[in-house]
Design a protein around this motif. Structure first.
Motif, PDB file in Angstrom:
ATOM      1  N   LEU A  10      63.309   2.106  22.058  1.00  0.00           N
ATOM      2  CA  LEU A  10      62.412   3.250  21.884  1.00  0.00           C
ATOM      3  C   LEU A  10      61.083   2.851  21.224  1.00  0.00           C
ATOM      4  CD1 LEU A  10      63.100   6.838  21.304  1.00  0.00           C
ATOM      5  CD2 LEU A  10      61.590   5.774  19.631  1.00  0.00           C
ATOM      6  N   ASN A  11      59.995   3.224  21.873  1.00  0.00           N
ATOM      7  CA  ASN A  11      58.646   3.089  21.316  1.00  0.00           C
ATOM      8  C   ASN A  11      58.026   4.476  21.257  1.00  0.00           C
ATOM      9  OD1 ASN A  11      58.156   0.024  21.406  1.00  0.00           O
ATOM     10  ND2 ASN A  11      58.858   0.471  23.481  1.00  0.00           N
ATOM     11  N   ALA A  12      57.305   4.759  20.175  1.00  0.00           N
ATOM     12  CA  ALA A  12      56.617   6.049  20.093  1.00  0.00           C
ATOM     13  C   ALA A  12      55.140   5.802  19.797  1.00  0.00           C
ATOM     14  CB  ALA A  12      57.235   6.922  19.000  1.00  0.00           C
ATOM     15  N   TYR A  13      54.288   6.499  20.518  1.00  0.00           N
ATOM     16  CA  TYR A  13      52.835   6.305  20.428  1.00  0.00           C
ATOM     17  C   TYR A  13      52.127   7.588  20.024  1.00  0.00           C
ATOM     18  CZ  TYR A  13      53.788   2.235  23.424  1.00  0.00           C
ATOM     19  OH  TYR A  13      54.273   1.053  23.940  1.00  0.00           O
ATOM     20  N   TYR A  14      51.016   7.405  19.301  1.00  0.00           N
ATOM     21  CA  TYR A  14      50.005   8.457  19.160  1.00  0.00           C
ATOM     22  C   TYR A  14      48.771   7.903  19.880  1.00  0.00           C
ATOM     23  CZ  TYR A  14      52.967  10.192  15.351  1.00  0.00           C
ATOM     24  OH  TYR A  14      54.021  10.660  14.600  1.00  0.00           O
ATOM     25  N   GLY A  15      48.483   8.397  21.064  1.00  0.00           N
ATOM     26  CA  GLY A  15      47.415   7.780  21.846  1.00  0.00           C
ATOM     27  C   GLY A  15      47.757   6.328  22.113  1.00  0.00           C
ATOM     28  N   ASN A  16      46.848   5.434  21.761  1.00  0.00           N
ATOM     29  CA  ASN A  16      47.106   4.011  21.982  1.00  0.00           C
ATOM     30  C   ASN A  16      47.858   3.359  20.828  1.00  0.00           C
ATOM     31  OD1 ASN A  16      45.784   3.938  24.464  1.00  0.00           O
ATOM     32  ND2 ASN A  16      43.781   3.713  23.441  1.00  0.00           N
ATOM     33  N   PHE A  17      48.002   4.088  19.735  1.00  0.00           N
ATOM     34  CA  PHE A  17      48.645   3.490  18.559  1.00  0.00           C
ATOM     35  C   PHE A  17      50.168   3.576  18.675  1.00  0.00           C
ATOM     36  CE2 PHE A  17      50.277   4.321  14.145  1.00  0.00           C
ATOM     37  CZ  PHE A  17      50.282   2.983  13.759  1.00  0.00           C
ATOM     38  N   ARG A  18      50.793   2.411  18.633  1.00  0.00           N
ATOM     39  CA  ARG A  18      52.255   2.399  18.666  1.00  0.00           C
ATOM     40  C   ARG A  18      52.770   2.531  17.236  1.00  0.00           C
ATOM     41  NH1 ARG A  18      55.989  -1.782  21.879  1.00  0.00           N
ATOM     42  NH2 ARG A  18      54.009  -2.886  22.020  1.00  0.00           N
ATOM     43  N   ALA A  19      53.384   3.673  16.922  1.00  0.00           N
ATOM     44  CA  ALA A  19      53.814   3.943  15.545  1.00  0.00           C
ATOM     45  C   ALA A  19      55.205   3.383  15.260  1.00  0.00           C
ATOM     46  CB  ALA A  19      53.802   5.447  15.267  1.00  0.00           C
ATOM     47  N   VAL A  20      56.086   3.381  16.259  1.00  0.00           N
ATOM     48  CA  VAL A  20      57.378   2.726  16.073  1.00  0.00           C
ATOM     49  C   VAL A  20      57.692   1.881  17.298  1.00  0.00           C
ATOM     50  CG1 VAL A  20      58.300   4.528  14.551  1.00  0.00           C
ATOM     51  CG2 VAL A  20      58.837   4.588  16.970  1.00  0.00           C
ATOM     52  N   GLU A  21      58.311   0.743  17.038  1.00  0.00           N
ATOM     53  CA  GLU A  21      58.474  -0.265  18.084  1.00  0.00           C
ATOM     54  C   GLU A  21      59.934  -0.644  18.291  1.00  0.00           C
ATOM     55  OE1 GLU A  21      55.838  -3.947  19.117  1.00  0.00           O
ATOM     56  OE2 GLU A  21      57.054  -4.447  17.364  1.00  0.00           O
ATOM     57  N   ASP A  22      60.349  -0.545  19.515  1.00  0.00           N
ATOM     58  CA  ASP A  22      61.595  -1.150  20.000  1.00  0.00           C
ATOM     59  C   ASP A  22      62.802  -0.827  19.115  1.00  0.00           C
ATOM     60  OD1 ASP A  22      63.103  -2.545  21.801  1.00  0.00           O
ATOM     61  OD2 ASP A  22      62.823  -4.467  20.817  1.00  0.00           O
ATOM     62  N   ILE A  23      63.029   0.450  18.924  1.00  0.00           N
ATOM     63  CA  ILE A  23      64.156   0.839  18.071  1.00  0.00           C
ATOM     64  C   ILE A  23      65.411   1.069  18.908  1.00  0.00           C
ATOM     65  CG2 ILE A  23      65.032   2.632  16.513  1.00  0.00           C
ATOM     66  CD1 ILE A  23      62.330   2.810  15.317  1.00  0.00           C
ATOM     67  N   SER A  24      66.492   0.482  18.455  1.00  0.00           N
ATOM     68  CA  SER A  24      67.802   0.742  19.039  1.00  0.00           C
ATOM     69  C   SER A  24      68.779   1.020  17.906  1.00  0.00           C
ATOM     70  CB  SER A  24      68.299  -0.465  19.851  1.00  0.00           C
ATOM     71  OG  SER A  24      67.405  -0.735  20.918  1.00  0.00           O
ATOM     72  N   MET A  25      69.564   2.051  18.058  1.00  0.00           N
ATOM     73  CA  MET A  25      70.618   2.322  17.062  1.00  0.00           C
ATOM     74  C   MET A  25      71.613   3.314  17.642  1.00  0.00           C
ATOM     75  SD  MET A  25      69.304   5.002  14.122  1.00  0.00           S
ATOM     76  CE  MET A  25      68.010   3.996  13.437  1.00  0.00           C
ATOM     77  N   THR A  26      72.813   3.302  17.084  1.00  0.00           N
ATOM     78  CA  THR A  26      73.799   4.297  17.476  1.00  0.00           C
ATOM     79  C   THR A  26      74.217   5.086  16.242  1.00  0.00           C
ATOM     80  OG1 THR A  26      75.628   2.789  17.131  1.00  0.00           O
ATOM     81  CG2 THR A  26      74.711   2.863  19.340  1.00  0.00           C
ATOM     82  N   ILE A  27      74.554   6.338  16.478  1.00  0.00           N
ATOM     83  CA  ILE A  27      74.978   7.235  15.400  1.00  0.00           C
ATOM     84  C   ILE A  27      76.252   7.933  15.846  1.00  0.00           C
ATOM     85  CG2 ILE A  27      74.355   9.337  14.120  1.00  0.00           C
ATOM     86  CD1 ILE A  27      71.422   8.393  14.266  1.00  0.00           C
ATOM     87  N   GLU A  28      77.262   7.853  14.994  1.00  0.00           N
ATOM     88  CA  GLU A  28      78.556   8.453  15.337  1.00  0.00           C
ATOM     89  C   GLU A  28      78.597   9.921  14.947  1.00  0.00           C
ATOM     90  OE1 GLU A  28      81.360   5.922  13.373  1.00  0.00           O
ATOM     91  OE2 GLU A  28      80.491   4.197  14.414  1.00  0.00           O
ATOM     92  N   PRO A  29      79.425  10.698  15.664  1.00  0.00           N
ATOM     93  CA  PRO A  29      79.544  12.114  15.327  1.00  0.00           C
ATOM     94  C   PRO A  29      80.081  12.317  13.910  1.00  0.00           C
ATOM     95  CG  PRO A  29      80.883  11.570  17.262  1.00  0.00           C
ATOM     96  CD  PRO A  29      80.286  10.306  16.779  1.00  0.00           C
ATOM     97  N   ARG A  30      79.687  13.418  13.316  1.00  0.00           N
ATOM     98  CA  ARG A  30      80.197  13.811  11.994  1.00  0.00           C
ATOM     99  C   ARG A  30      79.983  12.742  10.934  1.00  0.00           C
ATOM    100  NH1 ARG A  30      83.881  15.914  15.633  1.00  0.00           N
ATOM    101  NH2 ARG A  30      83.704  18.166  15.749  1.00  0.00           N
ATOM    102  N   THR A  31      78.799  12.168  10.974  1.00  0.00           N
ATOM    103  CA  THR A  31      78.403  11.236   9.917  1.00  0.00           C
ATOM    104  C   THR A  31      77.025  11.655   9.428  1.00  0.00           C
ATOM    105  OG1 THR A  31      77.336   9.761  11.522  1.00  0.00           O
ATOM    106  CG2 THR A  31      79.629   9.267  10.921  1.00  0.00           C
ATOM    107  N   VAL A  32      76.669  11.140   8.254  1.00  0.00           N
ATOM    108  CA  VAL A  32      75.313  11.307   7.738  1.00  0.00           C
ATOM    109  C   VAL A  32      74.647   9.936   7.760  1.00  0.00           C
ATOM    110  CG1 VAL A  32      73.875  11.997   5.792  1.00  0.00           C
ATOM    111  CG2 VAL A  32      76.032  13.201   6.232  1.00  0.00           C
ATOM    112  N   THR A  33      73.501   9.868   8.418  1.00  0.00           N
ATOM    113  CA  THR A  33      72.720   8.634   8.447  1.00  0.00           C
ATOM    114  C   THR A  33      71.424   8.872   7.690  1.00  0.00           C
ATOM    115  OG1 THR A  33      73.618   8.054  10.602  1.00  0.00           O
ATOM    116  CG2 THR A  33      71.591   6.924   9.933  1.00  0.00           C
ATOM    117  N   ALA A  34      71.110   8.014   6.733  1.00  0.00           N
ATOM    118  CA  ALA A  34      69.853   8.134   5.981  1.00  0.00           C
ATOM    119  C   ALA A  34      68.842   7.145   6.544  1.00  0.00           C
ATOM    120  CB  ALA A  34      70.101   7.848   4.504  1.00  0.00           C
ATOM    121  N   PHE A  35      67.598   7.620   6.709  1.00  0.00           N
ATOM    122  CA  PHE A  35      66.479   6.744   7.062  1.00  0.00           C
ATOM    123  C   PHE A  35      65.660   6.518   5.803  1.00  0.00           C
ATOM    124  CE2 PHE A  35      65.847   8.262  11.778  1.00  0.00           C
ATOM    125  CZ  PHE A  35      67.096   7.768  12.106  1.00  0.00           C
TER     126      PHE A  35
END
Ligand SMILES: Nc1ncnc2c1ncn2[C@@H]1O[C@H](COP(=O)(O)OP(=O)(O)OP(=O)(O)O)[C@@H](O)[C@H]1O
Ligand SMILES: [Mg+2]
Length: 258
Positions: A10-35
Protein backbone atom coordinates in the motif's frame (compact mmCIF):
# COMPACT_ATOMS: atom_id res chain seq x y z
CA UNK A 1 -4.77 -17.68 11.55
CA UNK A 2 -7.91 -15.94 10.36
CA UNK A 3 -7.34 -12.42 9.08
CA UNK A 4 -9.77 -9.58 9.24
CA UNK A 5 -7.53 -7.11 7.40
CA UNK A 6 -4.73 -7.98 5.02
CA UNK A 7 -2.88 -5.02 3.51
CA UNK A 8 -0.31 -5.49 0.80
CA UNK A 9 1.90 -3.07 -1.11
CA UNK A 10 0.00 0.00 0.00
CA UNK A 11 1.16 3.49 -1.01
CA UNK A 12 -0.80 6.63 -0.19
CA UNK A 13 -0.28 9.96 -1.95
CA UNK A 14 -1.29 13.58 -1.55
CA UNK A 15 -0.82 14.78 -5.12
CA UNK A 16 2.73 13.83 -6.01
CA UNK A 17 3.82 13.43 -2.41
CA UNK A 18 3.99 9.83 -1.26
CA UNK A 19 3.07 9.96 2.43
CA UNK A 20 3.25 6.23 3.16
CA UNK A 21 5.23 3.65 1.26
CA UNK A 22 4.82 -0.03 0.62
CA UNK A 23 2.92 -1.05 3.71
CA UNK A 24 1.91 -4.65 4.27
CA UNK A 25 0.35 -6.00 7.44
CA UNK A 26 -2.33 -8.35 8.66
CA UNK A 27 -4.76 -7.79 11.51
CA UNK A 28 -6.69 -10.57 13.19
CA UNK A 29 -10.33 -10.29 14.23
CA UNK A 30 -11.14 -9.24 17.78
CA UNK A 31 -7.75 -7.77 18.50
CA UNK A 32 -6.51 -4.28 19.26
CA UNK A 33 -3.62 -3.04 17.13
CA UNK A 34 -1.82 0.17 18.13
CA UNK A 35 -0.06 2.37 15.58
CA UNK A 36 2.83 4.34 17.06
CA UNK A 37 5.56 6.53 15.59
CA UNK A 38 6.74 10.13 15.33
CA UNK A 39 4.57 12.94 14.03
CA UNK A 40 4.29 12.98 10.25
CA UNK A 41 5.18 9.31 9.71
CA UNK A 42 1.81 8.62 8.12
CA UNK A 43 -0.17 6.89 10.89
CA UNK A 44 -3.36 8.88 10.26
CA UNK A 45 -2.92 8.67 6.51
CA UNK A 46 -2.53 4.91 6.58
CA UNK A 47 -5.43 4.54 9.02
CA UNK A 48 -7.70 6.45 6.63
CA UNK A 49 -6.77 4.15 3.76
CA UNK A 50 -8.37 1.33 5.75
CA UNK A 51 -11.86 2.75 5.26
CA UNK A 52 -11.36 4.73 2.05
CA UNK A 53 -11.44 8.09 3.77
CA UNK A 54 -8.01 9.05 2.44
CA UNK A 55 -9.29 9.61 -1.09
CA UNK A 56 -11.87 12.13 0.14
CA UNK A 57 -9.06 14.70 0.15
CA UNK A 58 -8.71 16.30 -3.30
CA UNK A 59 -5.67 14.93 -5.15
CA UNK A 60 -5.22 12.08 -2.69
CA UNK A 61 -4.97 8.51 -3.94
CA UNK A 62 -4.06 5.02 -2.87
CA UNK A 63 -2.19 2.18 -4.56
CA UNK A 64 -2.21 -1.39 -3.34
CA UNK A 65 -4.62 -3.77 -1.77
CA UNK A 66 -6.64 -3.78 1.46
CA UNK A 67 -8.48 -7.05 1.95
CA UNK A 68 -11.30 -6.91 4.49
CA UNK A 69 -12.19 -10.56 5.04
CA UNK A 70 -12.56 -11.77 1.45
CA UNK A 71 -13.06 -8.43 -0.26
CA UNK A 72 -10.53 -5.95 -1.66
CA UNK A 73 -11.72 -2.53 -0.46
CA UNK A 74 -10.08 -1.02 -3.54
CA UNK A 75 -11.69 -3.50 -5.92
CA UNK A 76 -13.62 -2.34 -8.96
CA UNK A 77 -17.18 -2.71 -7.69
CA UNK A 78 -16.74 -1.48 -4.15
CA UNK A 79 -18.81 1.44 -2.89
CA UNK A 80 -16.62 3.60 -0.61
CA UNK A 81 -19.68 4.71 1.37
CA UNK A 82 -20.51 1.10 2.20
CA UNK A 83 -16.88 0.54 3.21
CA UNK A 84 -17.09 3.41 5.70
CA UNK A 85 -20.10 1.76 7.28
CA UNK A 86 -18.27 -1.54 7.69
CA UNK A 87 -15.10 0.12 8.93
CA UNK A 88 -16.12 2.81 11.41
CA UNK A 89 -13.97 5.67 12.61
CA UNK A 90 -13.55 7.71 15.78
CA UNK A 91 -11.54 10.92 15.57
CA UNK A 92 -9.17 12.84 17.81
CA UNK A 93 -11.71 15.51 18.71
CA UNK A 94 -15.16 14.26 19.62
CA UNK A 95 -17.43 15.38 16.80
CA UNK A 96 -21.08 14.72 17.65
CA UNK A 97 -23.48 16.18 15.08
CA UNK A 98 -24.08 19.59 16.67
CA UNK A 99 -27.76 20.01 15.89
CA UNK A 100 -28.74 16.50 16.95
CA UNK A 101 -29.83 15.06 20.28
CA UNK A 102 -27.90 12.27 21.98
CA UNK A 103 -30.35 9.74 20.62
CA UNK A 104 -30.33 11.18 17.09
CA UNK A 105 -26.53 11.09 17.07
CA UNK A 106 -26.47 7.39 17.86
CA UNK A 107 -29.31 6.65 15.42
CA UNK A 108 -27.87 8.72 12.55
CA UNK A 109 -26.04 5.85 10.84
CA UNK A 110 -28.99 3.50 11.15
CA UNK A 111 -31.28 6.07 9.58
CA UNK A 112 -28.82 6.55 6.72
CA UNK A 113 -28.95 2.78 6.29
CA UNK A 114 -32.72 3.05 5.87
CA UNK A 115 -33.82 1.75 9.28
CA UNK A 116 -37.18 3.35 10.11
CA UNK A 117 -38.69 1.08 12.76
CA UNK A 118 -38.81 3.08 16.00
CA UNK A 119 -38.49 0.03 18.23
CA UNK A 120 -35.47 -1.26 16.30
CA UNK A 121 -33.86 2.18 16.51
CA UNK A 122 -34.58 2.58 20.23
CA UNK A 123 -33.10 -0.83 20.95
CA UNK A 124 -30.01 -0.11 18.91
CA UNK A 125 -29.57 3.27 20.63
CA UNK A 126 -29.71 1.68 24.08
CA UNK A 127 -27.46 -1.23 23.09
CA UNK A 128 -24.87 1.12 21.57
CA UNK A 129 -24.91 3.54 24.50
CA UNK A 130 -24.53 0.63 26.90
CA UNK A 131 -21.73 -0.72 24.69
CA UNK A 132 -20.00 2.64 24.93
CA UNK A 133 -20.44 2.74 28.74
CA UNK A 134 -22.54 5.88 28.45
CA UNK A 135 -26.11 4.67 28.96
CA UNK A 136 -26.34 5.28 32.69
CA UNK A 137 -25.10 8.83 32.33
CA UNK A 138 -27.50 9.84 29.54
CA UNK A 139 -30.57 7.62 29.71
CA UNK A 140 -32.67 10.41 31.24
CA UNK A 141 -31.57 13.03 28.74
CA UNK A 142 -31.59 11.25 25.39
CA UNK A 143 -33.38 14.15 23.72
CA UNK A 144 -30.85 16.74 24.89
CA UNK A 145 -28.12 17.92 22.47
CA UNK A 146 -25.11 15.61 22.09
CA UNK A 147 -22.92 18.68 22.09
CA UNK A 148 -24.02 19.39 25.68
CA UNK A 149 -22.05 16.45 27.08
CA UNK A 150 -18.56 16.63 28.56
CA UNK A 151 -15.61 15.92 26.26
CA UNK A 152 -15.20 12.37 27.54
CA UNK A 153 -18.93 11.73 27.25
CA UNK A 154 -18.95 13.16 23.73
CA UNK A 155 -16.15 10.79 22.74
CA UNK A 156 -18.12 7.84 24.14
CA UNK A 157 -21.15 9.16 22.24
CA UNK A 158 -19.08 9.11 19.05
CA UNK A 159 -18.05 5.54 19.84
CA UNK A 160 -21.72 4.65 20.41
CA UNK A 161 -22.57 6.25 17.06
CA UNK A 162 -19.81 4.26 15.37
CA UNK A 163 -20.79 0.89 16.86
CA UNK A 164 -24.54 1.41 16.31
CA UNK A 165 -24.20 0.26 12.70
CA UNK A 166 -22.24 -2.82 13.86
CA UNK A 167 -19.04 -2.24 11.92
CA UNK A 168 -16.55 -5.07 11.56
CA UNK A 169 -13.63 -2.77 12.30
CA UNK A 170 -13.30 0.36 14.41
CA UNK A 171 -10.51 2.81 13.61
CA UNK A 172 -9.54 5.32 16.30
CA UNK A 173 -7.14 8.18 15.62
CA UNK A 174 -5.77 9.42 18.95
CA UNK A 175 -9.23 9.11 20.54
CA UNK A 176 -8.02 10.19 23.99
CA UNK A 177 -5.71 13.05 23.13
CA UNK A 178 -8.35 15.68 23.91
CA UNK A 179 -9.52 13.97 27.11
CA UNK A 180 -8.66 14.19 30.80
CA UNK A 181 -7.00 11.18 32.51
CA UNK A 182 -10.26 9.81 33.96
CA UNK A 183 -12.06 9.94 30.61
CA UNK A 184 -8.98 8.43 29.00
CA UNK A 185 -9.10 5.45 31.36
CA UNK A 186 -12.82 5.10 30.65
CA UNK A 187 -12.11 4.91 26.92
CA UNK A 188 -9.26 2.45 27.47
CA UNK A 189 -11.53 0.18 29.53
CA UNK A 190 -14.13 0.47 26.83
CA UNK A 191 -11.64 -0.55 24.14
CA UNK A 192 -10.89 -3.67 26.17
CA UNK A 193 -14.60 -4.55 26.15
CA UNK A 194 -15.25 -3.60 22.53
CA UNK A 195 -12.55 -5.91 21.23
CA UNK A 196 -14.68 -8.90 22.22
CA UNK A 197 -16.92 -7.87 19.34
CA UNK A 198 -14.94 -5.62 17.04
CA UNK A 199 -11.49 -5.42 15.51
CA UNK A 200 -9.85 -2.23 16.67
CA UNK A 201 -6.99 -0.15 15.34
CA UNK A 202 -5.88 2.78 17.46
CA UNK A 203 -3.30 5.49 16.75
CA UNK A 204 -1.71 6.81 19.91
CA UNK A 205 1.25 8.91 20.99
CA UNK A 206 0.91 7.55 24.50
CA UNK A 207 3.25 4.58 24.91
CA UNK A 208 1.60 3.50 28.18
CA UNK A 209 -1.74 3.53 26.42
CA UNK A 210 -0.44 1.40 23.56
CA UNK A 211 1.03 -1.03 26.09
CA UNK A 212 -2.21 -1.11 28.12
CA UNK A 213 -4.81 -1.51 25.40
CA UNK A 214 -3.24 -3.31 22.45
CA UNK A 215 -2.43 -6.89 21.57
CA UNK A 216 -0.16 -5.91 18.68
CA UNK A 217 1.81 -2.76 18.03
CA UNK A 218 2.99 -1.37 14.71
CA UNK A 219 5.85 1.11 14.70
CA UNK A 220 6.03 3.56 11.79
CA UNK A 221 8.89 5.89 11.02
CA UNK A 222 10.22 8.15 8.30
CA UNK A 223 13.76 8.65 7.12
CA UNK A 224 13.43 12.46 7.13
CA UNK A 225 11.30 15.43 6.18
CA UNK A 226 9.67 14.88 2.78
CA UNK A 227 10.32 11.15 2.96
CA UNK A 228 7.43 8.68 3.03
CA UNK A 229 6.44 6.93 6.22
CA UNK A 230 7.14 3.21 6.44
CA UNK A 231 6.09 0.38 8.67
CA UNK A 232 9.23 -0.54 10.58
CA UNK A 233 7.87 -3.51 12.49
CA UNK A 234 4.68 -5.01 13.82
CA UNK A 235 4.65 -7.60 16.56
CA UNK A 236 2.98 -8.54 19.79
CA UNK A 237 2.80 -5.49 22.05
CA UNK A 238 4.75 -7.37 24.68
CA UNK A 239 7.59 -8.01 22.26
CA UNK A 240 7.65 -4.46 20.88
CA UNK A 241 7.88 -2.98 24.37
CA UNK A 242 10.34 -5.46 25.82
CA UNK A 243 12.54 -6.63 23.00
CA UNK A 244 11.82 -5.04 19.61
CA UNK A 245 13.66 -6.38 16.57
CA UNK A 246 14.70 -3.00 15.20
CA UNK A 247 16.91 -0.45 16.97
CA UNK A 248 14.77 2.49 15.81
CA UNK A 249 11.75 0.99 17.58
CA UNK A 250 13.72 0.64 20.77
CA UNK A 251 14.93 4.25 20.48
CA UNK A 252 11.40 5.51 19.93
CA UNK A 253 9.69 3.65 22.74
CA UNK A 254 12.43 4.52 25.19
CA UNK A 255 12.00 8.19 24.29
CA UNK A 256 15.31 8.73 22.56
CA UNK A 257 13.61 10.45 19.63
CA UNK A 258 10.20 11.52 18.37
N1 LIG B 1 -4.35 16.78 3.62
C1 LIG B 1 -3.04 16.66 3.39
N2 LIG B 1 -2.48 17.21 2.30
C2 LIG B 1 -1.16 17.10 2.05
N3 LIG B 1 -0.29 16.43 2.85
C3 LIG B 1 -0.80 15.87 3.96
C4 LIG B 1 -2.18 15.95 4.29
N4 LIG B 1 -2.39 15.30 5.45
C5 LIG B 1 -1.18 14.84 5.83
N5 LIG B 1 -0.21 15.17 4.93
C6 LIG B 1 1.21 14.85 5.01
O1 LIG B 1 1.37 13.43 5.01
C7 LIG B 1 2.40 13.04 5.92
C8 LIG B 1 1.81 12.08 6.94
O2 LIG B 1 0.87 12.78 7.73
P1 LIG B 1 -0.07 12.06 8.81
O3 LIG B 1 -1.05 13.05 9.27
O4 LIG B 1 -0.55 10.79 8.24
O5 LIG B 1 1.01 11.74 9.95
P2 LIG B 1 0.78 11.20 11.44
O6 LIG B 1 1.74 10.08 11.62
O7 LIG B 1 -0.65 10.92 11.65
O8 LIG B 1 1.26 12.43 12.32
P3 LIG B 1 0.71 12.95 13.75
O9 LIG B 1 1.31 12.00 14.76
O10 LIG B 1 1.28 14.32 13.87
O11 LIG B 1 -0.78 12.92 13.73
C9 LIG B 1 2.94 14.34 6.54
O12 LIG B 1 4.09 14.70 5.81
C10 LIG B 1 1.82 15.33 6.33
O13 LIG B 1 2.30 16.63 6.22
MG1 LIG C 1 -2.10 11.70 12.94
Amino acid sequence: MAKRIDVSGLNAYYGNFRAVEDISMTIEPRTVTAFIGPSGCGKSTFLRTLNRMHEVIPGARVEGKVMLDDENLYGANIDPVAVRRTVGMVFQRPNPFPTMSIKENVAAGLKLNGVRNKKVIDEAVERSLRGANLWNEVKDRLDKPGAGLSGGQQQRLCIARAIAVEPRVLLMDEPCSALDPISTLAIEDLIGQLKEQFTIVIVTHNMQQAARVSDRTAFFNLAGVGQPGRLIEIDSTEKIFSNPSVQATEDYISGRFG
